[in-house]
Write an enzyme that holds these catalytic residues in place. Structure first.
Site, PDB file in Angstrom:
ATOM      1  N   TYR A 160       0.866  -1.180   0.000  1.00  0.00           N
ATOM      2  CA  TYR A 160       0.000   0.000   0.000  1.00  0.00           C
ATOM      3  C   TYR A 160       0.900   1.227   0.000  1.00  0.00           C
ATOM      4  CZ  TYR A 160      -4.192   2.717   0.876  1.00  0.00           C
ATOM      5  OH  TYR A 160      -5.209   3.619   0.772  1.00  0.00           O
ATOM      6  N   LYS A 218     -23.130 -18.544  -7.015  1.00  0.00           N
ATOM      7  CA  LYS A 218     -22.425 -18.599  -8.296  1.00  0.00           C
ATOM      8  C   LYS A 218     -20.943 -18.283  -8.090  1.00  0.00           C
ATOM      9  CE  LYS A 218     -23.062 -18.656 -12.841  1.00  0.00           C
ATOM     10  NZ  LYS A 218     -24.094 -19.294 -13.630  1.00  0.00           N
TER      11      LYS A 218
END
Ligand code: NAD
Length: 442
Positions: free
Chosen positions: A42, A97
């Site tokens: 980061y 899904k």
């Protein structure tokens, strides 16, 4: 399943959902912890990859997980067979899904349900989200909107777009059909096919049958108003919602047959039902009107258009349904995880029809190598090697057709694809062993 078993089954599903509170989660894929690593992953370190990606957008596929991330997007207008449940009703399904994408294909999929039903606005939403994703899976979106949505997004995006109710069903149907035809000694280019149902699944199946080599004139489609033919009054009316049915009527049914399901099935080698739950939509006596050694695919869920045993009694040689409790399940989960695995591995810009047909042939050939019979024309969901072979076939076709951003060798493809498909299985094994994922109380 008896009625009381059925009630218990659905109650159990609800109970498990409450217990686990979500079926997927984000986990790190890099070593983390400590000031140095965080400052590299980061800020401030991440400024460098940010500048590189900004100046060369294709680099984002190498610098982030975009390449392996698919958006599963739904407006909740056609959730399972339950209708317009809306975004909240759609979310548990989209999460399911995502679980299949990850477990079967090693694909990271993010469920996105939207409070918007308008075609143009949906196109806008998906297009604005494109920079975060390597692919788009449209899910549980009503027809005919789903046709235009898929078509437009396929043209306008530079990443693969997929609608499982269309392409997924068609791919797996063609895979089963390839082997069913081998069993009866017939060829795609010679057969006559009746397709019962001209919705999302039916129209895609017709398109893929044609790409796979069936003569368009030898296909007869039927919807709730009867056989589709060129001069059918509603189709001639110019109604824009019937554009895709007109597309079918203009290409198929060379003889100009009219009537209903029995007229369409007369003399057919194959009937494919993707219409509405049966039984009784396709009748035994109509199977008897078909050509010798008929093939019956009755795919309506939860109950096929005709029970498999009835089709067999009427002389059907090979029968397939959408259900796991009968042989030959036409199961979409055999398609999308491997298709995306292959497409994402080579950073494909599109999923072409030919890539889907290559996937169908790979599935069929996997089953053939194992030994096909009337009760085994297509692999089952737990045949992991079938997914690996299918994904390789998709990736190779993408490279051949020039839609791949990367061109690994066959050996590299196999190694990368195998690693990605096995990874979530290994992960889950460890997580279960360590108690990070609780064993299911079933
Ligand atoms: P859809 O609503 O888009 O289309 C249904 C079509 O069937 C319409 O054209 C409608 O006119 C037609 N129809 C309805 N009743 C009919 C009848 N009695 N005779 C002839 N035609 C009739 O739905 P869809 O997404 O295409 O799905 C259709 C069916 O296929 C559903 O039952 C669905 O569960 C099943 N399906 C199964 C699989 C699978 O098992 N792999 C995959 C997709 C869809």
């Amino acid at each position: 399943m008896s009625e009381s078993e059925r009630i218990d089954f659905f109650k159990k599903s609800l109970e498990l959902h409450r217990l686990y509170k979500g079926k997927i989660e984000t986990v790190p894929k890099v070593p983390a912890g400590g000031r140095i690593l965080f400052s590299l992953w980061y800020t401030p370190g991440v400024a460098e990859p940010a500048k590189v990606a900004a100046s060369n957008p294709d680099e984002v596929f190498e610098l982030t997980n975009r390449w392996n991330t698919v958006m599963i997007i739904s407006d909740g207008t056609r959730v399972l067979g339950l209708g317009k449940l809306g975004p909240e009703g759609a979310l548990p399904v989209m999460e399911g899904k995502a679980l299949l994408f990850k477990y079967l294909g090693g694909v990271d999929a993010i469920p996105i349900v939207v409070r918007e039903r308008d075609l143009e606005k949906l196109i806008y939403i998906v297009k604005t989200l494109e920079p975060s994703f390597g692919g788009v899976n449209l899910e549980d979106i009503e027809s005919p909107k789903c046709f235009d949505l898929l078509e437009r997004l396929r043209q306008e995006l530079e990443i693969p777009v997929w609608h499982d109710d269309q392409q997924g069903t068609a791919l797996v149907t063609i895979a089963g059909l390839i082997n069913a035809l081998k069993l009866v000694g017939k060829r795609l280019q010679d057969i006559r096919v009746a397709v019962i149902g001209a919705g999302a699944a039916g129209i895609a199946i017709i398109r893929y049958l044609i790409v796979a080599g069936v003569k368009p004139g030898n296909i007869i489609a039927v919807d709730s108003k009867g056989i589709l033919y060129r001069d059918r009054p509603d189709l001639k009316s110019g109604d824009p919602r019937l554009k895709w049915k007109r597309w079918v009527a203009e290409r198929t049914n060379e003889e100009g047959r009219t009537g209903g399901i029995p007229e369409a099935m007369k003399g057919a080698d194959v009937v494919i039902g993707v219409s509405r739950p049966g039984p009784g939509v396709i009748k035994k006596e109509w199977v008897k009107l078909m050509n010798d050694n008929p093939i019956v695919f009755a795919e309506a869920n939860p109950i096929p258009e005709i029970w498999p045993w009835e089709a067999k009694e009427a002389g059907a040689k090979v029968v397939a349904t959408g259900r796991s409790d009968f042989p030959n399940q036409i199961n979409n989960s055999l398609g999308f995880p491997a298709v995306f695995r292959g497409a994402l591995t080579v950073r494909a810009r599109k999923i072409t029809d030919e890539m889907c047909i290559a996937a169908a042939y790979a599935l069929a050939s996997y089953a053939e190598k194992k030994g096909i019979s009337e009760d085994y024309i297509i692999p089952t969901m737990d045949e992991t090697e079938a997914y690996i072979e299918e994904a390789i076939a998709v990736a190779e076709k993408a490279i051949e057709q020039g839609v791949a951003r990367r061109k690994p060798t066959k050996q590299e493809l196999e190694e990368e694809i195998r690693e990605m498909i096995m990874r979530p299985k290994k992960y889950l094994e460890i997580a279960l062993r360590e108690g990070l994922v609780k064993k299911a109380p079933i």
